[in-house]
Design a protein around this motif. Structure first.
Motif, PDB file in Angstrom:
ATOM      1  N   ALA A  73       0.836  -1.198   0.000  1.00 54.75           N
ATOM      2  CA  ALA A  73       0.000   0.000   0.000  1.00 54.75           C
ATOM      3  C   ALA A  73       0.873   1.251   0.000  1.00 54.75           C
ATOM      4  O   ALA A  73       1.953   1.275   0.607  1.00 54.75           O
ATOM      5  N   VAL A  74       0.386   2.291  -0.678  1.00 54.23           N
ATOM      6  CA  VAL A  74       1.080   3.574  -0.748  1.00 54.23           C
ATOM      7  C   VAL A  74       0.102   4.680  -0.362  1.00 54.23           C
ATOM      8  O   VAL A  74      -1.006   4.747  -0.904  1.00 54.23           O
ATOM      9  N   ALA A  75       0.525   5.537   0.570  1.00 54.73           N
ATOM     10  CA  ALA A  75      -0.297   6.677   0.969  1.00 54.73           C
ATOM     11  C   ALA A  75       0.418   7.960   0.564  1.00 54.73           C
ATOM     12  O   ALA A  75       1.594   8.141   0.904  1.00 54.73           O
ATOM     13  N   GLN A  76      -0.277   8.821  -0.171  1.00 55.82           N
ATOM     14  CA  GLN A  76       0.314  10.111  -0.529  1.00 55.82           C
ATOM     15  C   GLN A  76       0.061  11.088   0.610  1.00 55.82           C
ATOM     16  O   GLN A  76      -1.087  11.382   0.954  1.00 55.82           O
ATOM     17  N   LEU A  77       1.159  11.612   1.193  1.00 58.74           N
ATOM     18  CA  LEU A  77       1.063  12.476   2.364  1.00 58.74           C
ATOM     19  C   LEU A  77       0.763  13.921   2.001  1.00 58.74           C
ATOM     20  O   LEU A  77       0.081  14.628   2.730  1.00 58.74           O
ATOM     21  N   ASP A  78       1.319  14.369   0.887  1.00 61.91           N
ATOM     22  CA  ASP A  78       1.055  15.709   0.364  1.00 61.91           C
ATOM     23  C   ASP A  78       1.444  15.705  -1.105  1.00 61.91           C
ATOM     24  O   ASP A  78       1.607  14.632  -1.689  1.00 61.91           O
ATOM     25  N   LYS A  79       1.620  16.884  -1.702  1.00 66.52           N
ATOM     26  CA  LYS A  79       1.846  16.924  -3.143  1.00 66.52           C
ATOM     27  C   LYS A  79       3.165  16.298  -3.572  1.00 66.52           C
ATOM     28  O   LYS A  79       3.346  15.984  -4.750  1.00 66.52           O
ATOM     29  N   GLN A  80       4.116  16.097  -2.645  1.00 64.73           N
ATOM     30  CA  GLN A  80       5.437  15.602  -3.034  1.00 64.73           C
ATOM     31  C   GLN A  80       5.964  14.445  -2.199  1.00 64.73           C
ATOM     32  O   GLN A  80       7.081  13.974  -2.422  1.00 64.73           O
ATOM     33  N   ARG A  81       5.160  13.920  -1.241  1.00 68.55           N
ATOM     34  CA  ARG A  81       5.642  12.869  -0.348  1.00 68.55           C
ATOM     35  C   ARG A  81       4.683  11.680  -0.341  1.00 68.55           C
ATOM     36  O   ARG A  81       3.470  11.851  -0.390  1.00 68.55           O
ATOM     37  N   TRP A  82       5.294  10.473  -0.247  1.00 66.67           N
ATOM     38  CA  TRP A  82       4.546   9.232  -0.188  1.00 66.67           C
ATOM     39  C   TRP A  82       5.078   8.364   0.952  1.00 66.67           C
ATOM     40  O   TRP A  82       6.277   8.374   1.241  1.00 66.67           O
ATOM     41  N   LYS A  83       4.192   7.606   1.578  1.00 67.80           N
ATOM     42  CA  LYS A  83       4.587   6.672   2.635  1.00 67.80           C
ATOM     43  C   LYS A  83       4.216   5.259   2.198  1.00 67.80           C
ATOM     44  O   LYS A  83       3.081   5.006   1.775  1.00 67.80           O
ATOM     45  N   LEU A  84       5.188   4.350   2.307  1.00 72.87           N
ATOM     46  CA  LEU A  84       4.990   2.975   1.869  1.00 72.87           C
ATOM     47  C   LEU A  84       4.602   2.094   3.046  1.00 72.87           C
ATOM     48  O   LEU A  84       5.205   2.184   4.125  1.00 72.87           O
ATOM     49  N   GLY A  85       3.642   1.224   2.836  1.00 76.45           N
ATOM     50  CA  GLY A  85       3.239   0.290   3.883  1.00 76.45           C
ATOM     51  C   GLY A  85       4.125  -0.931   3.894  1.00 76.45           C
ATOM     52  O   GLY A  85       3.645  -2.072   3.830  1.00 76.45           O
ATOM     53  N   CYS A  86       5.433  -0.720   3.987  1.00 78.59           N
ATOM     54  CA  CYS A  86       6.405  -1.824   3.878  1.00 78.59           C
ATOM     55  C   CYS A  86       7.004  -2.179   5.234  1.00 78.59           C
ATOM     56  O   CYS A  86       6.958  -1.406   6.185  1.00 78.59           O
ATOM     57  N   GLN A  87       7.602  -3.370   5.286  1.00 77.95           N
ATOM     58  CA  GLN A  87       8.362  -3.808   6.454  1.00 77.95           C
ATOM     59  C   GLN A  87       9.773  -3.233   6.380  1.00 77.95           C
ATOM     60  O   GLN A  87      10.211  -2.752   5.335  1.00 77.95           O
ATOM     61  N   ALA A  88      10.482  -3.351   7.475  1.00 77.69           N
ATOM     62  CA  ALA A  88      11.874  -2.901   7.505  1.00 77.69           C
ATOM     63  C   ALA A  88      12.807  -3.973   6.952  1.00 77.69           C
ATOM     64  O   ALA A  88      12.553  -5.175   7.111  1.00 77.69           O
ATOM     65  N   ASP A  89      13.867  -3.522   6.275  1.00 84.20           N
ATOM     66  CA  ASP A  89      15.031  -4.343   5.918  1.00 84.20           C
ATOM     67  C   ASP A  89      14.815  -5.358   4.795  1.00 84.20           C
ATOM     68  O   ASP A  89      15.764  -6.015   4.373  1.00 84.20           O
ATOM     69  N   LEU A  90      13.608  -5.508   4.295  1.00 89.12           N
ATOM     70  CA  LEU A  90      13.358  -6.393   3.160  1.00 89.12           C
ATOM     71  C   LEU A  90      13.298  -5.524   1.902  1.00 89.12           C
ATOM     72  O   LEU A  90      12.541  -4.558   1.851  1.00 89.12           O
ATOM     73  N   PRO A  91      14.118  -5.829   0.871  1.00 93.59           N
ATOM     74  CA  PRO A  91      14.197  -4.955  -0.299  1.00 93.59           C
ATOM     75  C   PRO A  91      12.836  -4.583  -0.890  1.00 93.59           C
ATOM     76  O   PRO A  91      11.920  -5.406  -0.937  1.00 93.59           O
ATOM     77  N   VAL A  92      12.754  -3.346  -1.332  1.00 95.03           N
ATOM     78  CA  VAL A  92      11.526  -2.796  -1.906  1.00 95.03           C
ATOM     79  C   VAL A  92      11.822  -2.339  -3.332  1.00 95.03           C
ATOM     80  O   VAL A  92      12.887  -1.777  -3.604  1.00 95.03           O
ATOM     81  N   VAL A  93      10.875  -2.566  -4.242  1.00 92.72           N
ATOM     82  CA  VAL A  93      10.978  -2.103  -5.618  1.00 92.72           C
ATOM     83  C   VAL A  93       9.807  -1.156  -5.900  1.00 92.72           C
ATOM     84  O   VAL A  93       8.647  -1.534  -5.714  1.00 92.72           O
TER      85      VAL A  93
END
Length: 232
Positions: A73-93
């Protein structure tokens, strides 16, 4: 198993093999080897040397994130920032597209004749990792056979045309080194024993590259002698 060193890698290509270059779409694949839990990404509103707020994020589209092959999941925080619903330390693409139709030095351009981009237009910042090494890859097979690539970034592994992988010490160095793509003219001269390179896109038939190099060399060497009493 030891935790891998934090690293940020960007692969830049046209949007798809079936999308013509004149659709003006870059495809960006961002790989983060060691993300934080809830990793944040942002696209700058600035570019080095231009002191205006820029709206680069308006050109970003089709953002998708995977971790372990599973959509995140991806949440857009404002016009230029996004927060990923990811775990720590496992590679993300992270995959996304950028619309590139600004034929200036400030943002990005892509059509059937040439491509150009600044890092701040295409490359999402990985918050908390901007001081880490970044790599930039433009694979040869993704681009027209007659095209070449020019950038100020140090090469890691590139072919004679300049395609391949480059390294930046951090995000700031990546942002400081635009990338030019196409069948451009290129020439080199030396001043004070240091090599300098010109890259000229869209040079007309009347363009005199030899004169440009000779004149620039003369100007540079005159300035070196004036300020430092040296030069050859």
């Amino acid at each position: 198993m030891p935790t891998p060193s934090p690293g940020v890698h960007y692969r830049i290509e046209p949007a798809t093999r079936h999308t013509p270059l004149h659709s003006h779409l870059f495809r960006v694949t961002l790989s983060i080897s060691v993300p934080k839990r809830g990793q944040e990404l942002s696209l700058p509103v600035w570019i080095p040397g231009s002191y205006l707020v820029r709206e680069f994020s308006k050109n970003l589209q089709s953002l998708q994130v995977r971790q372990g092959g599973v959509l995140v999941a991806v949440a857009q925080l404002d016009k230029q920032r996004w927060k990923l619903g990811c775990q720590a330390d496992l590679p993300v693409v992270v995959e996304y597209e950028v619309y590139a139709l600004d034929n200036s030095v400030r943002t990005a351009w892509l059509d059937a004749d040439r491509g150009f981009f600044n890092g701040t237009s295409l490359c999402l910042r990985v918050e908390g990792q901007t001081e880490n090494p970044h790599t930039l890859e433009l694979p040869r097979k993704a681009w027209p056979a007659e095209w070449k690539l020019a950038t100020g970034l140090p090469p890691l592994k590139t072919d004679r045309a300049g395609f391949g992988t480059y390294r930046a010490a951090d995000y700031d160095e990546l942002a400081d080194c635009p990338v030019e793509l196409g069948d451009f003219w290129s020439g080199v001269f030396k001043a004070g024993g240091v090599s300098h390179r010109f890259v000229v896109a869209g040079a007309p038939p009347s363009f005199d590259g030899a004169k440009l190099l000779a004149d620039a060399q003369k100007i540079c060497e005159t300035q070196i002698r004036f300020w430092h009493g040296g030069g050859k």
